[in-house]
Design a protein around this motif. Sequence first.
Motif, PDB file in Angstrom:
ATOM      1  N   VAL A  80       1.145  -1.169   0.056  1.00  0.00           N
ATOM      2  CA  VAL A  80      -0.399   0.340   0.168  1.00  0.00           C
ATOM      3  C   VAL A  80       0.748   1.172  -0.344  1.00  0.00           C
ATOM      4  O   VAL A  80       1.302   1.505   1.133  1.00  0.00           O
ATOM      5  N   ALA A  91      -6.410   1.083   4.639  1.00  0.00           N
ATOM      6  CA  ALA A  91      -6.036   0.175   2.813  1.00  0.00           C
ATOM      7  C   ALA A  91      -4.911  -0.973   3.509  1.00  0.00           C
ATOM      8  O   ALA A  91      -5.619  -2.045   3.606  1.00  0.00           O
ATOM      9  N   PHE A 126      -0.940  -0.788  -4.650  1.00  0.00           N
ATOM     10  CA  PHE A 126      -1.900  -0.670  -4.446  1.00  0.00           C
ATOM     11  C   PHE A 126      -1.988   1.129  -4.067  1.00  0.00           C
ATOM     12  O   PHE A 126      -0.976   1.012  -2.671  1.00  0.00           O
ATOM     13  N   THR A 156      -4.574   5.048  -6.913  1.00  0.00           N
ATOM     14  CA  THR A 156      -5.706   5.849  -6.596  1.00  0.00           C
ATOM     15  C   THR A 156      -5.458   7.426  -7.379  1.00  0.00           C
ATOM     16  O   THR A 156      -4.624   7.946  -6.760  1.00  0.00           O
ATOM     17  N   TRP A 178     -12.426   4.956  -2.279  1.00  0.00           N
ATOM     18  CA  TRP A 178     -12.658   3.971  -2.989  1.00  0.00           C
ATOM     19  C   TRP A 178     -13.508   3.146  -2.043  1.00  0.00           C
ATOM     20  O   TRP A 178     -13.296   3.008  -0.891  1.00  0.00           O
ATOM     21  N   VAL A 183     -11.656  -2.450  -3.679  1.00  0.00           N
ATOM     22  CA  VAL A 183     -10.337  -3.385  -3.585  1.00  0.00           C
ATOM     23  C   VAL A 183     -10.294  -4.711  -3.060  1.00  0.00           C
ATOM     24  O   VAL A 183      -9.534  -4.714  -3.544  1.00  0.00           O
ATOM     25  N   GLU A 186     -10.067  -6.455  -5.733  1.00  0.00           N
ATOM     26  CA  GLU A 186      -9.426  -6.585  -6.593  1.00  0.00           C
ATOM     27  C   GLU A 186      -7.450  -7.199  -6.424  1.00  0.00           C
ATOM     28  O   GLU A 186      -6.894  -8.403  -7.211  1.00  0.00           O
TER      29      GLU A 186
END
Length: 199
Positions: A80, A91, A126, A156, A178, A183, A186
């Motif tokens: 992340v 996240a 990500f 993002t 998001w 997430v 994915e």
Amino acid sequence: MDARAIDASGRHAGHDTLAPGLALDQIGEALASFYDDLIAEGIPENLAALVRQVHTPEPVSEPDPVVPMPVRKSGRLALVVEDEATTQRLAVSLLDETELEAIGCDSAEEALAVMRDRGGDVALVFADIQLSGVMDGLQLARAVAMLWPTAHMIVTSGRRSPRPDLLPERVVFIPKPWSPKDVLVEAERATHEPPPAVP
């Protein structure tokens, strides 16, 4: 005791004989129906206690609470790349609920350092497009696509989406804010879909 008492054969006046094969709860119900009359006739307290014990059902125990099984980790990583601490923690926590082990990076440069060490283990990157380091998320996406093409890449941003020609092939764009579901979808793809063939 009067004529309603149980005689030696096990027969109660006006009632059917209690057969030897009756279940304990049926016997308890029969005894309980006579309980008030027996008390009125002054039966010994130990017999009254026995009647109460037979009639009282066993307490039903509560079932053990259901404890969710921990997710089995695949040994693969999710990076992340986010310089906003709260969003990064969110996240990372989300991706830690998957089969991937999530690692937070504050910059593209930090993410590339992890990729150099463990790039073969990284299933998902990500990254926010706006980052505090020298590189932004689009530059990171291009580097990952070129050097580690089997890693699944998501970028993002809270700003408008980048022009399609700026995104490498197979890089997914998810706008901010998001959705956790997007997430996780994915992450599932990164974990279970076969990686693209490397030319």
